[in-house]
Design a protein around this motif. Sequence first.
Motif, PDB file in Angstrom:
ATOM      1  N   ALA A  93       0.558  -0.925  -0.248  1.00 13.77           N
ATOM      2  CA  ALA A  93      -0.029  -0.156  -0.167  1.00 13.77           C
ATOM      3  C   ALA A  93       0.603   1.219   0.350  1.00 13.77           C
ATOM      4  N   GLU A  94       0.056   2.050  -0.664  1.00 12.72           N
ATOM      5  CA  GLU A  94       1.371   3.365  -0.303  1.00 12.72           C
ATOM      6  C   GLU A  94       0.094   4.443   0.231  1.00 12.72           C
ATOM      7  N   THR A  95       0.550   4.467   1.993  1.00 12.65           N
ATOM      8  CA  THR A  95      -0.489   4.960   3.316  1.00 12.65           C
ATOM      9  C   THR A  95      -0.139   6.850   2.961  1.00 12.65           C
ATOM     10  N   ARG A  96       0.049   7.392   2.405  1.00 13.88           N
ATOM     11  CA  ARG A  96       0.544   9.014   2.631  1.00 13.88           C
ATOM     12  C   ARG A  96      -0.936   9.665   2.725  1.00 13.88           C
ATOM     13  N   HIS A  97      -1.474   9.626   1.602  1.00 16.88           N
ATOM     14  CA  HIS A  97      -3.068  10.038   1.969  1.00 16.88           C
ATOM     15  C   HIS A  97      -3.160   9.734   3.402  1.00 16.88           C
ATOM     16  N   ALA A  98      -3.871   8.949   3.690  1.00 19.06           N
ATOM     17  CA  ALA A  98      -4.732   7.927   4.784  1.00 19.06           C
ATOM     18  C   ALA A  98      -3.533   8.945   5.703  1.00 19.06           C
ATOM     19  N   ALA A  99      -2.543   8.808   6.207  1.00 17.66           N
ATOM     20  CA  ALA A  99      -1.634   9.452   7.212  1.00 17.66           C
ATOM     21  C   ALA A  99      -1.863  10.758   7.515  1.00 17.66           C
ATOM     22  N   THR A 100      -1.966  11.903   6.021  1.00 18.08           N
ATOM     23  CA  THR A 100      -2.483  13.447   5.791  1.00 18.08           C
ATOM     24  C   THR A 100      -3.925  12.822   6.149  1.00 18.08           C
ATOM     25  N   GLU A 101      -4.761  12.731   5.573  1.00 17.44           N
ATOM     26  CA  GLU A 101      -6.295  13.161   5.476  1.00 17.44           C
ATOM     27  C   GLU A 101      -6.822  12.878   7.011  1.00 17.44           C
ATOM     28  N   LEU A 102      -6.715  11.714   7.312  1.00 23.10           N
ATOM     29  CA  LEU A 102      -7.305  10.446   8.198  1.00 23.10           C
ATOM     30  C   LEU A 102      -6.199  11.064  10.011  1.00 23.10           C
ATOM     31  N   GLY A 103      -5.042  11.489   9.554  1.00 24.49           N
ATOM     32  CA  GLY A 103      -4.022  11.060  10.845  1.00 24.49           C
ATOM     33  C   GLY A 103      -3.831   9.747  11.313  1.00 24.49           C
ATOM     34  N   TRP A 104      -3.918   8.683   9.853  1.00 25.87           N
ATOM     35  CA  TRP A 104      -3.687   7.414  10.383  1.00 25.87           C
ATOM     36  C   TRP A 104      -2.483   6.995  10.276  1.00 25.87           C
ATOM     37  N   ASN A 105      -2.397   5.469  11.107  1.00 27.43           N
ATOM     38  CA  ASN A 105      -0.713   5.082  10.759  1.00 27.43           C
ATOM     39  C   ASN A 105      -1.203   3.706  10.942  1.00 27.43           C
ATOM     40  N   ALA A 106      -1.066   2.212  10.074  1.00 26.41           N
ATOM     41  CA  ALA A 106      -0.576   1.073  10.942  1.00 26.41           C
ATOM     42  C   ALA A 106       0.144   1.055  12.178  1.00 26.41           C
ATOM     43  N   GLN A 107      -0.453   0.503  12.972  1.00 26.03           N
ATOM     44  CA  GLN A 107       0.758   0.672  14.933  1.00 26.03           C
ATOM     45  C   GLN A 107       0.999  -0.768  15.300  1.00 26.03           C
ATOM     46  N   THR A 108       0.927  -2.244  14.347  1.00 23.81           N
ATOM     47  CA  THR A 108       0.985  -3.330  14.672  1.00 23.81           C
ATOM     48  C   THR A 108       1.794  -3.646  14.101  1.00 23.81           C
ATOM     49  N   THR A 109       2.832  -4.669  14.424  1.00 28.53           N
ATOM     50  CA  THR A 109       3.303  -5.175  13.463  1.00 28.53           C
ATOM     51  C   THR A 109       3.100  -6.567  13.070  1.00 28.53           C
ATOM     52  N   LEU A 110       3.618  -6.888  12.325  1.00 26.18           N
ATOM     53  CA  LEU A 110       2.961  -8.576  11.689  1.00 26.18           C
ATOM     54  C   LEU A 110       3.974  -9.183  12.685  1.00 26.18           C
ATOM     55  N   ARG A 111       4.718  -9.550  13.270  1.00 28.82           N
ATOM     56  CA  ARG A 111       5.115 -10.548  14.701  1.00 28.82           C
ATOM     57  C   ARG A 111       3.961 -10.200  15.971  1.00 28.82           C
ATOM     58  N   THR A 112       3.936  -8.925  16.188  1.00 32.99           N
ATOM     59  CA  THR A 112       2.688  -8.760  17.189  1.00 32.99           C
ATOM     60  C   THR A 112       1.289  -8.672  16.699  1.00 32.99           C
ATOM     61  N   GLY A 113       1.002  -8.590  15.880  1.00 36.31           N
ATOM     62  CA  GLY A 113      -0.528  -9.036  15.067  1.00 36.31           C
ATOM     63  C   GLY A 113      -0.753 -10.561  15.466  1.00 36.31           C
ATOM     64  N   LEU A 114       0.616 -11.482  14.851  1.00 34.82           N
ATOM     65  CA  LEU A 114       0.399 -13.332  14.366  1.00 34.82           C
ATOM     66  C   LEU A 114       0.718 -13.295  15.910  1.00 34.82           C
ATOM     67  N   GLN A 115       1.242 -12.933  17.142  1.00 38.93           N
ATOM     68  CA  GLN A 115       1.451 -13.447  18.474  1.00 38.93           C
ATOM     69  C   GLN A 115      -0.457 -13.305  19.064  1.00 38.93           C
ATOM     70  N   GLN A 116      -0.868 -11.736  18.717  1.00 36.97           N
ATOM     71  CA  GLN A 116      -1.758 -11.902  19.289  1.00 36.97           C
ATOM     72  C   GLN A 116      -2.959 -11.996  18.771  1.00 36.97           C
ATOM     73  N   THR A 117      -3.149 -12.901  17.586  1.00 34.01           N
ATOM     74  CA  THR A 117      -3.880 -13.606  16.939  1.00 34.01           C
ATOM     75  C   THR A 117      -3.699 -14.551  17.387  1.00 34.01           C
ATOM     76  N   ILE A 118      -2.996 -15.931  17.292  1.00 37.55           N
ATOM     77  CA  ILE A 118      -2.597 -17.152  18.300  1.00 37.55           C
ATOM     78  C   ILE A 118      -2.579 -16.950  19.965  1.00 37.55           C
ATOM     79  N   GLU A 119      -2.782 -15.433  20.360  1.00 38.21           N
ATOM     80  CA  GLU A 119      -3.425 -16.012  21.575  1.00 38.21           C
ATOM     81  C   GLU A 119      -4.488 -15.827  22.078  1.00 38.21           C
ATOM     82  N   TRP A 120      -5.676 -15.146  20.981  1.00 31.53           N
ATOM     83  CA  TRP A 120      -6.955 -14.728  20.471  1.00 31.53           C
ATOM     84  C   TRP A 120      -7.158 -16.585  19.835  1.00 31.53           C
ATOM     85  N   LEU A 121      -7.099 -17.674  19.469  1.00 33.63           N
ATOM     86  CA  LEU A 121      -7.380 -18.405  19.231  1.00 33.63           C
ATOM     87  C   LEU A 121      -7.027 -20.004  20.118  1.00 33.63           C
TER      88      LEU A 121
END
Length: 326
Positions: A276-304
Amino acid sequence: MQRVVVTGGSGFVGAGLVRRLLSMDWQVDLLLRPGFATWRVPARQEKLSTHVVDLTDASSVETLLHRLRPRYVFHLAAHGAYSWQTDAAAIAGTNLEATRTLALASLKVNVEAFVHTGSSLEYGRKRHAPSEDEPTEPEGAYAISKAAATAFCRDVARQSGVRIPTLRLYSVYGPWEEPRRLVPSLLLHGMAGKWPPLANPDTARDFIWVGDVIDALIIAATRPLADPGAIFNIGTGRQTRLAEIVDLVRGITDCEAEPHWQSMPDRDWDTDIWQAETRHAATELGWNAQTTLRTGLQQTIEWLRKDRDRLDFYRSSLDLSPASSG
């Protein structure tokens, strides 16, 4: 009180959005198709109401929205994103006709915002990270229908002045994802000490944590926009090769088996460049992804692992017996 309508709440991202909105003490009206899958829908609670309706039936949708009078509408209902969803009529009906019907009904009840979820597949095959203002080159019924729905929403927003942003989602993963999709399949097989059939190790995706996507959806609904029909790419801006995510899952699950690359045939949509090219979301929404893939995978397995019945359901969906899984 914030009253919102959500479609697609029996699906993956919608299930997470509904739970987030309820945790924020919002009143949520969940619009469900006849014969919807029940396993993701939250148990009955005070601020959640469910309504079974055919979203392509303009009269029924208008009557329902006039009764509910929501402030925001989150439109996540979609069909065709999974390889086994191939009915062209269902794809067009859900992705385009239902979007048209719901958007026009929403205008009639003066919603503040109608948030439409698009897809990165609308861009087609690009050898770079495409920006939102690039021409789309969709391939296949699903991508074409999503691109058409985005164009419709953009046009209606600019004519009406009502906020109807489209969020083009990249490869979302996390709790409530369909068990047969890549991330849950990798995690569950890794827990069982083996790997599912795998494609080319250089196949790339931009994996985005579902919680970050939900943040973007809520911001898009509640934030004023210079362009009421704005389009936003929702991804991390970083692509990950299949070989890399397998290595991450290996570390999280302690799987000692060796993957058998290309034991799954190449698929039409596989590519070694997808981000993704995310500069527009960062500029207009003030949004950026905060969760690394490693962290997200770990949280997913904990949820399971948190709910034994849920874990057994996911395992059984992949024919993985509890006895063989960690």
